[in-house]
Scaffold this motif. Structure first.
Motif, PDB file in Angstrom:
ATOM      1  N   ILE A 559       0.941  -1.288   0.083  1.00 48.34           N
ATOM      2  CA  ILE A 559       0.066  -0.022  -0.177  1.00 48.34           C
ATOM      3  C   ILE A 559       0.934   1.257   0.048  1.00 48.34           C
ATOM      4  O   ILE A 559       1.977   1.378   0.683  1.00 48.34           O
ATOM      5  N   THR A 560       0.656   2.293  -0.878  1.00 52.43           N
ATOM      6  CA  THR A 560       1.134   3.196  -0.621  1.00 52.43           C
ATOM      7  C   THR A 560       0.545   4.375  -0.526  1.00 52.43           C
ATOM      8  O   THR A 560      -0.650   4.661  -0.845  1.00 52.43           O
ATOM      9  N   ASN A 561       0.849   5.654   0.207  1.00 46.85           N
ATOM     10  CA  ASN A 561       0.350   6.850   0.562  1.00 46.85           C
ATOM     11  C   ASN A 561       1.028   7.920   0.531  1.00 46.85           C
ATOM     12  O   ASN A 561       1.904   8.222   1.412  1.00 46.85           O
ATOM     13  N   ILE A 562       0.985   8.748  -0.449  1.00 49.98           N
ATOM     14  CA  ILE A 562       1.846   9.882  -0.746  1.00 49.98           C
ATOM     15  C   ILE A 562       1.035  11.039  -0.924  1.00 49.98           C
ATOM     16  O   ILE A 562      -0.031  11.259  -1.445  1.00 49.98           O
ATOM     17  N   ALA A 563       1.546  11.992  -0.065  1.00 51.75           N
ATOM     18  CA  ALA A 563       1.035  13.218   0.293  1.00 51.75           C
ATOM     19  C   ALA A 563       0.921  13.931  -1.003  1.00 51.75           C
ATOM     20  O   ALA A 563       1.920  13.924  -1.761  1.00 51.75           O
ATOM     21  N   GLU A 564      -0.207  14.740  -0.956  1.00 51.58           N
ATOM     22  CA  GLU A 564      -0.496  15.618  -2.634  1.00 51.58           C
ATOM     23  C   GLU A 564       0.463  16.598  -2.709  1.00 51.58           C
ATOM     24  O   GLU A 564       0.997  16.788  -3.811  1.00 51.58           O
ATOM     25  N   GLU A 565       0.898  17.127  -1.775  1.00 49.40           N
ATOM     26  CA  GLU A 565       2.030  18.357  -1.893  1.00 49.40           C
ATOM     27  C   GLU A 565       3.213  17.919  -2.615  1.00 49.40           C
ATOM     28  O   GLU A 565       4.246  18.815  -2.913  1.00 49.40           O
ATOM     29  N   ILE A 566       3.607  16.393  -2.647  1.00 55.53           N
ATOM     30  CA  ILE A 566       4.902  16.068  -3.176  1.00 55.53           C
ATOM     31  C   ILE A 566       4.801  15.986  -4.512  1.00 55.53           C
ATOM     32  O   ILE A 566       3.888  15.357  -5.205  1.00 55.53           O
ATOM     33  N   GLU A 567       5.743  16.706  -5.096  1.00 55.63           N
ATOM     34  CA  GLU A 567       5.888  16.665  -6.792  1.00 55.63           C
ATOM     35  C   GLU A 567       6.353  15.430  -6.780  1.00 55.63           C
ATOM     36  O   GLU A 567       7.627  14.958  -6.562  1.00 55.63           O
ATOM     37  N   THR A 568       5.668  14.499  -7.738  1.00 59.76           N
ATOM     38  CA  THR A 568       6.085  13.303  -7.988  1.00 59.76           C
ATOM     39  C   THR A 568       7.134  13.178  -9.065  1.00 59.76           C
ATOM     40  O   THR A 568       7.800  11.908  -9.124  1.00 59.76           O
ATOM     41  N   ASP A 569       7.505  14.081  -9.834  1.00 60.18           N
ATOM     42  CA  ASP A 569       8.462  14.042 -10.753  1.00 60.18           C
ATOM     43  C   ASP A 569       9.983  14.758 -10.379  1.00 60.18           C
ATOM     44  O   ASP A 569      10.464  15.151 -11.445  1.00 60.18           O
ATOM     45  N   ASN A 570       9.783  14.941  -9.084  1.00 53.72           N
ATOM     46  CA  ASN A 570      10.817  15.756  -8.548  1.00 53.72           C
ATOM     47  C   ASN A 570      12.020  14.752  -8.061  1.00 53.72           C
ATOM     48  O   ASN A 570      11.636  13.959  -7.174  1.00 53.72           O
ATOM     49  N   PRO A 571      13.254  14.876  -8.657  1.00 51.50           N
ATOM     50  CA  PRO A 571      14.078  13.792  -8.066  1.00 51.50           C
ATOM     51  C   PRO A 571      14.627  14.234  -6.623  1.00 51.50           C
ATOM     52  O   PRO A 571      15.248  15.098  -6.654  1.00 51.50           O
ATOM     53  N   ILE A 594       1.024 -15.259  10.058  1.00 53.77           N
ATOM     54  CA  ILE A 594       0.415 -13.952   9.771  1.00 53.77           C
ATOM     55  C   ILE A 594      -0.057 -14.299   8.178  1.00 53.77           C
ATOM     56  O   ILE A 594       0.476 -14.516   7.340  1.00 53.77           O
ATOM     57  N   ILE A 595      -1.501 -14.107   8.333  1.00 53.71           N
ATOM     58  CA  ILE A 595      -2.175 -14.276   7.124  1.00 53.71           C
ATOM     59  C   ILE A 595      -2.076 -13.219   6.068  1.00 53.71           C
ATOM     60  O   ILE A 595      -1.704 -13.446   4.995  1.00 53.71           O
ATOM     61  N   THR A 596      -2.820 -12.239   6.500  1.00 55.81           N
ATOM     62  CA  THR A 596      -2.928 -10.972   5.519  1.00 55.81           C
ATOM     63  C   THR A 596      -1.448  -9.947   5.778  1.00 55.81           C
ATOM     64  O   THR A 596      -1.400  -9.193   6.473  1.00 55.81           O
ATOM     65  N   ARG A 597      -0.831 -10.477   4.850  1.00 48.45           N
ATOM     66  CA  ARG A 597       0.619  -9.719   5.035  1.00 48.45           C
ATOM     67  C   ARG A 597       0.743  -8.219   4.166  1.00 48.45           C
ATOM     68  O   ARG A 597       0.055  -8.323   3.147  1.00 48.45           O
ATOM     69  N   GLN A 598       1.057  -7.213   5.070  1.00 50.74           N
ATOM     70  CA  GLN A 598       0.849  -5.903   4.204  1.00 50.74           C
ATOM     71  C   GLN A 598       2.304  -5.041   4.732  1.00 50.74           C
ATOM     72  O   GLN A 598       2.710  -5.336   5.696  1.00 50.74           O
ATOM     73  N   ILE A 599       2.616  -4.401   3.539  1.00 51.98           N
ATOM     74  CA  ILE A 599       3.407  -3.484   3.609  1.00 51.98           C
ATOM     75  C   ILE A 599       3.130  -1.980   3.354  1.00 51.98           C
ATOM     76  O   ILE A 599       2.392  -2.017   2.053  1.00 51.98           O
ATOM     77  N   LYS A 600       3.289  -1.137   4.141  1.00 51.07           N
ATOM     78  CA  LYS A 600       2.759   0.220   3.812  1.00 51.07           C
ATOM     79  C   LYS A 600       3.838   1.340   3.657  1.00 51.07           C
ATOM     80  O   LYS A 600       4.907   1.277   4.476  1.00 51.07           O
ATOM     81  N   ASP A 620       5.377  -2.527   8.673  1.00 51.66           N
ATOM     82  CA  ASP A 620       4.688  -3.597   8.002  1.00 51.66           C
ATOM     83  C   ASP A 620       4.035  -4.334   9.191  1.00 51.66           C
ATOM     84  O   ASP A 620       4.095  -3.811  10.167  1.00 51.66           O
ATOM     85  N   ASN A 621       3.372  -5.181   9.017  1.00 46.68           N
ATOM     86  CA  ASN A 621       2.420  -5.647  10.143  1.00 46.68           C
ATOM     87  C   ASN A 621       3.177  -7.319  10.546  1.00 46.68           C
ATOM     88  O   ASN A 621       2.163  -8.228  10.833  1.00 46.68           O
ATOM     89  N   GLY A 622       4.229  -7.374  10.513  1.00 45.33           N
ATOM     90  CA  GLY A 622       5.091  -8.696  10.681  1.00 45.33           C
ATOM     91  C   GLY A 622       5.084  -8.889  12.303  1.00 45.33           C
ATOM     92  O   GLY A 622       4.355  -8.113  12.999  1.00 45.33           O
ATOM     93  N   VAL A 623       6.079  -9.511  12.690  1.00 42.89           N
ATOM     94  CA  VAL A 623       6.365  -9.936  14.167  1.00 42.89           C
ATOM     95  C   VAL A 623       6.768  -8.773  14.741  1.00 42.89           C
ATOM     96  O   VAL A 623       6.965  -9.064  16.229  1.00 42.89           O
ATOM     97  N   GLY A 624       7.304  -7.686  14.374  1.00 42.14           N
ATOM     98  CA  GLY A 624       7.984  -6.588  15.202  1.00 42.14           C
ATOM     99  C   GLY A 624       9.197  -6.777  15.411  1.00 42.14           C
ATOM    100  O   GLY A 624      10.123  -7.902  15.210  1.00 42.14           O
ATOM    101  N   THR A 673       6.419  -3.202  12.268  1.00 43.24           N
ATOM    102  CA  THR A 673       7.526  -2.526  12.597  1.00 43.24           C
ATOM    103  C   THR A 673       7.269  -1.302  11.616  1.00 43.24           C
ATOM    104  O   THR A 673       7.011  -1.549  10.731  1.00 43.24           O
ATOM    105  N   GLN A 674       7.888  -0.201  12.068  1.00 39.49           N
ATOM    106  CA  GLN A 674       7.882   0.979  11.523  1.00 39.49           C
ATOM    107  C   GLN A 674       9.233   1.533  11.445  1.00 39.49           C
ATOM    108  O   GLN A 674       9.688   1.948  12.542  1.00 39.49           O
ATOM    109  N   ILE A 675       9.474   2.049  10.117  1.00 39.44           N
ATOM    110  CA  ILE A 675      10.995   2.608  10.207  1.00 39.44           C
ATOM    111  C   ILE A 675      10.533   4.087   9.465  1.00 39.44           C
ATOM    112  O   ILE A 675       9.850   4.166   8.439  1.00 39.44           O
ATOM    113  N   THR A 676      11.274   5.068  10.266  1.00 38.94           N
ATOM    114  CA  THR A 676      10.871   6.537   9.482  1.00 38.94           C
ATOM    115  C   THR A 676      12.307   7.080   9.058  1.00 38.94           C
ATOM    116  O   THR A 676      13.258   7.039   9.906  1.00 38.94           O
ATOM    117  N   LEU A 677      12.439   7.569   7.882  1.00 37.09           N
ATOM    118  CA  LEU A 677      13.668   8.210   7.568  1.00 37.09           C
ATOM    119  C   LEU A 677      13.172   9.647   7.033  1.00 37.09           C
ATOM    120  O   LEU A 677      12.072   9.943   6.708  1.00 37.09           O
TER     121      LEU A 677
END
Lengths: 682, 248
Positions: A559-571, A594-600, A620-624, A673-677
């Motif tokens: 699943i992807t969730n990109i904020a609208e203000e981000i210019e998607t063609d900006n390198p 874990i049956i429904t595996r999901q990465i966001k 992700d909704n894995g084991v943590g 687990t959540q990783i924020t960069l």
């Protein structure tokens, strides 16, 4: 004169010959034991001992026997042949010409040199040293004796003897300081290795030297020598030491004590009358005692007796020559002038042969005295002239040392005066210069400062260059590592392809090959850029997850969730920054339950200190995170990711939000687990 | 029939290996497959196989941990690995069998053949000991290596090795106890194993332990080892060699 001399000498030899023949018979029995010995080494050892035994080898017949035995031995190798040569040299020591002996010894030496650990090597060196010593060749003696010493130093045996030989030689050639040093070393080594014979001898020589110099209580040393001689239990050594003590006592005018000692020596001689060496020692002592107490007849009696004996057991050397001189001296005292001339003639002949200057001086002096008594003015004049010449040479030798010393002193003084002169000149010059110098100093200081500044700047730039280079290397290394796909992934992907082929699943095989090819091509293209657009990144990640799903037969929801203000063609995203995190999640987060595996993946912008940042969140909704083991690969991927983000950050950390956060989403309801960069948004 | 199991966390890899075994090694009877280490341990306890194909990097675990559950393993292991550099290093030092993914059928057949020929439990245990000693070490320092010789293996601590001398296909190894061991590995293989372990290839036919250098002779470009052996440093390696000591 020469014919006379030869006549006398041949008579003398004849006498010796008969004398030895009688004694030789007793010693013949020793060869009987020899036949029991079986191997060559033992035989050689035995024969060698016989060949250097002064009494045994003095008999010509014994020597012949030795030679016939030696010829019988068949040497097994070169080394044994060399030992045989060594023994041969010793057996002809009294009979044959010096060159022949030398040849045998040198041959033995050259062969034995190759195996310096063997005991015969040192012995061959010693033999050569002794030979040269008797020939009066100082340099060669020194050379071989020192070599022998070095050798024995290595093998540790016979150390005292080697030092003693060196000291003896130093003493003989009047090098007293070295003689004292070497003799002391011999004493030390002798006591340590329990070689009391050489300890006693070394003490005796030390005492002799100190007696000549009159600088030390030589009686103490004399007594030490005697006590060590007793320790050897060898009567010859004991009588030797006693004889020396007697000499010292006479010098101190203790005639009574001296006579007691003489009696002691006589007792030893009587106890073991067959021992030739004891007899010689007694005769020596008696002759000395009587010559000092003025009994000329007895002196001559003992001296003559001894000469027959000593001549038979040792080579005619400078030492024997001194004996002849003593005999001549005694004869003059006894007014037997013609006999004295004969003895002195031999003494002179030996003195010339062995280059013994001291002996020659005494002999010439005695000769002059004898001819004066005989009223033979012509010969007196001849010998007086010779005495005069030798006086010169002796003085020359003595003075050479002194002259050298004076010369060095003179040179030193000259140098000192010249230095003084220079100093005077210098101070004169300085006085005139000093004014001029004061202004100069300022220039110097400026120049030094300039140099210092130059130097530090060079150093600074060099250091800077160096650190820059290192930094560049590091960042290169990281980009090289990270803009590639994880090789582990590639090989595992190829394994999946292999299984599709093995299963004959053509459809999956073909589509997997094209997907993998696309992924690899994109990786290559992206790796050339510093930043890629959000669109490019999303395309890449979608393709990657689709490929993983197909090959592992899974269904991970991306699943992807990109904020609208981000210019998607900006390198703005560094390539291959997010993919490793997703790969990690696929590999480690999901367990079988874990049956429904999901990465966001979410991206948003944020403001921090008037600067825009891009926040990237992988969830992700894995084991943590905490429940996973930190295997090396996993933590390595994380570490590289953090390092890359750090490289993007400005130097000043306070102006910067936290850039890499791992968070555990485990609650009662869900896991993950959540990783924020956080990277700068350009 | 050889009784075997395989442990791999990727389904596609399990599938690939099982198909390869069926196709190329019919004498191997695959008793079961496991997708994780705990499953694998249970499977081995249950089926008691002679041969285990083991992935080096299982999900969340290193495959070596299997030996912790079987301290006296009576089965042989063939490792399968994609690209675990350091784990592979440890396996190589122990002389245990390994296969690289994707698996080459010829290598697979060789490994199975070799297993059939040499079943030596004691030797296997020694190899496993070497593996664990090296793999358990986070600092990536190799403590021990197994050196194949003409009549078996020689197990030695790397710190006891003075130097290697290349001799064509063979290598002479010299130890600080004065032993000389002839190995059937060539010098290049030892270099690959030990180049990060304080060993340096200073010459075409020399690989030396830097800890045992006594002296470097600048003029001749030679080093004297602690046993007084003179070893050449080739001209091309000289600079690199000296740099190693500049840092210190």
């Amino acid at each position: 004169m020469k014919i006379e001399h030869i006549k006398y000498f041949s008579l003398f030899l004849l006498f010796l010959f008969f004398n030895q023949k009688i004694r030789g018979k007793e010693k013949n029995t020793v060869l009987l034991k020899y036949n029991d010995l079986s191997n060559n080494t033992a035989k050689l050892d035995y024969l060698y001992k016989l060949s250097i035994d002064p009494i045994y080898k003095s008999n010509t017949e014994n020597q012949k026997k030795l030679r016939t035995e030696i010829i019988k031995i068949k040497p097994a190798n070169e080394e044994e042949q060399a030992v045989i040569n060594l023994i041969k040299g010793h057996t002809i020591y009294f009979e044959d010409s010096v060159p022949k002996i030398k040849q045998y010894f040198l041959n033995a030496y050259h062969v034995l040199k190759k195996v310096p650990s063997g005991k015969y090597y040192a012995l061959s060196l010693d033999a050569l040293g002794t030979l040269y010593f008797e020939l009066g060749n100082k340099d060669s003696t020194q050379y071989y004796r020192e070599l022998a010493l070095k050798q024995t130093l290595q093998t540790k045996a016979g150390l005292a003897e080697a030092y003693f030989n060196l000291g003896d030689q130093n003493y003989y050639f009047s090098n007293l300081p070295d003689a004292i040093i070497n003799l002391k070393k011999s004493v030390e080594a002798g006591i340590r290795t329990k070689d009391y014979e050489h300890t006693a001898l070394a003490f005796k020589f030390l005492s002799l030297i100190y007696r000549d110099q009159k600088t030390f209580d030589y009686m103490v040393l004399c007594d030490s020598s005697l006590s060590f001689a007793y320790k050897t239990n060898d009567n010859v050594q004991i009588t030797e030491a006693l004889y020396y003590k007697m000499q010292c006592l006479i010098l101190l005018n203790k005639q009574k004590d001296a006579f007691n000692i003489l009696n002691l020596i006589e007792d030893y001689n009587k106890k073991e009358s067959s021992n030739l060496l004891l007899t010689i020692n007694f005769n020596k002592a008696a002759a000395f005692y009587y010559s000092e107490t003025g009994d000329v007849k007895k002196t001559i009696f003992y001296l003559q007796k001894n000469h027959v004996l000593t001549g038979s057991i040792s080579r005619k050397s400078g030492k024997t020559g001194r004996g002849y001189n003593n005999l001549g001296n005694a004869c003059i005292d006894d007014k037997q002038y013609e006999l004295a001339v004969k003895y002195l003639d031999t003494a002179i002949w030996l003195g010339q042969k062995y280059n013994d200057q001291t002996l020659l001086w005494f002999a010439y002096d005695n000769m002059v005295r004898a001819y004066r008594q005989l009223n033979d003015y012509k010969n007196e004049a001849i010998y007086f002239r010779k005495l005069w010449d030798i006086n010169d040479t002796i003085l020359k030798i003595e003075n050479q040392g002194k002259i050298a010393e004076f010369e060095t002193r003179l040179n030193l003084e000259r140098k000192n005066t010249s230095i003084k002169n220079l100093n005077v000149e210098k101070s004169l010059n300085q006085a005139t210069i000093s004014n001029y110098k004061k202004t100069q100093i300022i220039y110097y200081i400026i120049a030094i400062m300039m140099l210092f500044i130059l130097f530090t700047t060079i150093l600074f730039f060099r250091q800077k260059n160096k650190t820059q280079k290192i930094l560049a290397q590091q960042s290169n290394e990281i980009t090289r590592l990270q803009t590639q796909m994880n090789p582990h992934f590639i090989f595992n992907a190829l394994t999946s392809l292999q299984s599709f082929v093995l299963k004959d699943d053509k459809h999956k095989a073909v589509s997997s090959i094209t997907q993998l090819a696309k992924l690899m091509r994109m990786t290559l293209m992206n790796s050339e850029k510093e930043f890629i657009t959000v669109d490019q990144e999303l395309e890449y990640l979608n393709m990657y997850i689709a490929f993983e799903n197909q090959r592992n037969n899974e269904n991970i929801n991306f699943i992807t969730n990109i904020a609208e203000e981000i210019e998607t063609d900006n390198p703005c995203i560094p390539p291959m920054l997010i993919q490793p995190l997703i790969e990690n999640a696929i590999k480690h987060a999901f367990t079988n339950n874990i049956i429904t595996r999901q990465i966001k993946l979410s991206m948003a912008l944020m403001q921090f200190h008037e600067q825009k940042f891009l926040k990237i969140i992988v969830e992700d909704n894995g084991v943590g995170f905490e429940t996973k083991d930190n295997t090396s690969h996993q933590s390595k991927a994380m570490a590289i990711c953090k390092q890359r983000i750090d490289n993007l950050s400005p130097k000043n950390k306070s102006d910067y939000p936290e850039n890499f956060v791992i968070k555990n989403l485990n609650t009662e309801m869900e896991t993950g687990t959540q990783i924020t960069l956080t990277i700068p948004y350009l | 029939m050889i009784r075997a199991v395989l442990i791999d966390d990727e389904s596609s890899c399990r599938e690939a290996l099982s198909l390869l075994l069926k196709e190329f090694c019919p004498q191997v009877e695959l008793l079961g497959m496991a997708g994780s280490l705990p499953e694998g341990i249970n499977l081995i306890r249950e089926k008691k196989p002679e041969l285990v194909f083991l992935d080096v990097e299982l999900k969340n675990h290193l495959g070596f941990k299997l030996f912790e559950s079987f301290p006296n393993a009576n089965f042989h292991v063939v490792f399968c690995t994609a690209h675990e550099k350091y784990a592979l290093q440890a396996i190589k030092t122990s002389c245990l069998e390994y296969l690289l993914k994707p698996i080459d059928p010829v290598e697979l057949m060789n490994a199975v053949d070799k297993f059939k020929r040499t079943v030596n439990r004691e030797l296997n245990q020694k190899k496993v000991d070497v593996l664990l000693e090296n793999a358990g070490n986070a600092s990536q320092v190799l403590n021990k290596i197994a050196v194949p010789t003409s009549d078996g293996y020689f197990f030695i601590n790397t710190s006891d090795i003075l130097y290697f001398e290349g001799d064509g296909k063979y290598t002479n190894m010299f130890t600080n106890k004065g032993d000389k061991i002839v190995s059937s590995k060539n010098l290049g293989e030892f270099e690959e194993l030990l180049s990060h372990q304080n060993f340096f290839r200073c010459h075409k036919s020399w690989l030396i332990n830097l800890n045992y250098i006594k002296k470097y002779m600048r003029g001749d470009g030679q080093v004297i080892m602690s046993n007084d052996k003179l070893v050449d440093v080739s001209i091309r390696k000289k600079e690199e060699f000296l740099k190693l000591f500049d840092r210190a």
